[in-house]
Design a protein around this motif. Structure first.
Motif, short mmCIF file in Angstrom:
data_model
loop_
_atom_site.label_atom_id
_atom_site.label_comp_id
_atom_site.label_asym_id
_atom_site.label_seq_id
_atom_site.Cartn_x
_atom_site.Cartn_y
_atom_site.Cartn_z
N SER A 54 0.84 -1.20 0.00
CA SER A 54 0.00 0.00 0.00
C SER A 54 0.87 1.25 0.00
CB SER A 54 -0.95 0.02 1.21
OG SER A 54 -0.23 0.18 2.41
N ALA A 101 -2.95 -3.01 -2.84
CA ALA A 101 -2.94 -4.20 -3.68
C ALA A 101 -2.70 -5.41 -2.78
CB ALA A 101 -1.86 -4.12 -4.75
N HIS A 160 -2.60 -10.02 -2.82
CA HIS A 160 -2.70 -11.28 -3.55
C HIS A 160 -2.60 -12.42 -2.56
CE1 HIS A 160 -2.43 -14.11 -6.85
NE2 HIS A 160 -1.36 -14.66 -6.28
N SER A 184 -6.87 -11.90 -6.18
CA SER A 184 -6.16 -10.62 -6.08
C SER A 184 -7.19 -9.50 -5.91
CB SER A 184 -5.32 -10.34 -7.33
OG SER A 184 -4.35 -11.34 -7.52
N PHE A 193 -7.35 -4.95 -5.84
CA PHE A 193 -6.65 -3.67 -6.08
C PHE A 193 -7.66 -2.55 -5.91
CE2 PHE A 193 -5.76 -0.11 -8.88
CZ PHE A 193 -4.46 0.21 -8.53
#
Length: 421
Positions: free
Chosen positions: A169, A187, A189, A199, A201
């Motif tokens: 981040s 972001a 994952h 994932s 975002f």
């Protein structure tokens, strides 16, 4: 007379030498402070415990070996009656200067039915002495699992597999003649294939500009993306932050702190995500009645804007002029407008058809109303907020009210500020 002078000079030199010698062996001391702590939720009952803070003397939360920990005992004696949280932070000398710390941290917690264990790094970049001009970068990897769903206000919003989450981040503040700006990029994952290698975002931009002594404008733009197999606790809904984000606030962390009847009625909104606050009741109703399905208001992509138009009110003016209290208490009144453009519903959720009013065919939603906000904040030494925000809002108009009238008296209590500047 030369001997006394020589003896005095020699004595002075010996004194300086001994001071320098023994100062090499002086060690700074480490201080640990403790305070009682209590909270409540419907599973733990009254949770009693102790919070512990540790740091080097005179470090003011910026030195080495910083400790933040707590342990609690649940009076209702659930399956796990003892819970804990511990975080240890260590600055990296080669990457740290005053107000520009680079640090690593270890964090572990098992509380309110959730287990999380994290290794992270953080870097702050502040070019001057203005705390409203800085950038922070965060990186972390964690192992996380919901181990007891009875704590969750809406268990349908969670899965129970272990996740291995890599997060990054960036948060940035700037202040100039155009106003105050805040940028945030996140972001994530999941590396654990067993729980779905999904994932997420999102990016948000906030702007605050005082137009006059009477008016002010606050604007927020949010864009969020998730993969189709995202875990439901990290999915973006139309009206509130993803369920995993509820763990970051003690008020929303577990069921029962906010009365369950209020949560089920959809009159509470947890700030975050697209923040189409007027649709909170409708989305909660769909989740409670139908569980998760493509029509429950969760989307793989969402673009939203939130506007607050501040206007002066006599209570807020009075509070701002109080000595001392005026610096930490803020009472705002504002008109608000939200609009969101919706992508494809998350296909990885259940395909069970909904029988209640849903969001299946919607591509754009908006709402408007009036609100009031109380914020109590005691900033830390970097100017960051340490407090809470509660909102009372009236979403008086919805673009798509379902079976209701577009104009209607509706009430909402919000936790956290939608626009934080």
């Amino acid at each position: 007379m030369a001997y006394p002078i020589r003896i005095a000079l020699l004595s002075g030199l010996l004194s300086l030498w001994s001071t320098a010698l023994f100062s090499q062996f002086e060690q700074p001391t480490y201080s640990v402070s403790a305070a009682p702590d209590a909270w409540f939720n419907s599973e733990d009952g009254i949770r009693i415990g102790v919070r512990v803070l540790g740091e080097m003397d005179d470090a003011f939360n910026s030195g080495p070996h910083r400790l933040d920990a707590g342990a609690w005992f649940s009076t209702f004696l659930p399956d796990l009656p003892v819970s804990y949280f511990v975080r240890f932070t260590e600055p990296i000398p080669g990457f740290s200067t005053p107000f520009n710390e680079g640090s690593i941290y270890l964090q572990s917690s098992v509380r309110t039915g959730y287990s999380q264990h994290m290794l992270g790094a953080k870097k702050r970049i502040q070019p001057g002495f203005n705390e409203f001009r800085y950038t922070e970068i965060h990186l972390s990897i964690s192992q996380e699992q919901l181990i007891d769903p009875v704590y969750r206000p809406f268990p349908a919003l969670w899965q129970q597999e272990w996740k291995t989450l890599v997060r990054g981040s960036v948060v940035s503040f700037s202040e100039n003649k155009a106003g105050i700006m805040r940028y945030e990029l996140n972001a994530m994952h999941n590396l654990n294939v067993a729980s779905g290698s999904f994932s997420t975002f999102d990016v948000s931009i906030e702007h605050h500009k005082a137009i006059s002594t009477f008016w002010g404008l606050r604007t927020r733009v949010f864009w969020g993306l998730t993969s189709s197999d995202v875990a439901p606790e990290h999915a973006n809904g139309v009206s509130f932050r993803p369920a995993a984000g509820w763990l970051n606030n003690g008020v929303s962390r577990a069921e029962g702190t906010i009365p369950s009847s209020w949560m089920d009625a959809g009159v509470f909104q947890i700030a975050g995500g697209a923040n189409l606050r007027g649709y909170t009741e409708r989305q909660i109703s769909a989740i409670r009645s139908e569980g998760l399905n493509p029509s429950a208001g969760f989307y793989e992509s969402m673009l939203a804007v939130n506007f607050d138009i501040d206007f002066r009110n006599p209570i807020g003016q009075y509070v701002s002029e109080l000595p001392y209290l005026g610096d930490i208490i803020r009472f705002r009144s504002y008109l608000f407008f939200d609009a969101g453009w919706l992508g494809d519903p998350i296909s990885g959720f259940s395909t069970t058809p909904a029988t209640t009013s849903s969001f299946t065919d919607e591509t754009m939603l908006s709402d408007a109303g009036i609100g009031f906000l109380l914020n109590i904040n005691i900033p830390d030494y970097l100017g960051k907020e340490r407090g809470f925000t509660i909102r009372y809002e009236l979403p008086l108009w919805l673009s798509d009210p379902g079976n209701e009238s577009s104009f209607k008296f509706r009430q909402l209590i919000g936790i956290g500020a939608i626009i934080r500047i």
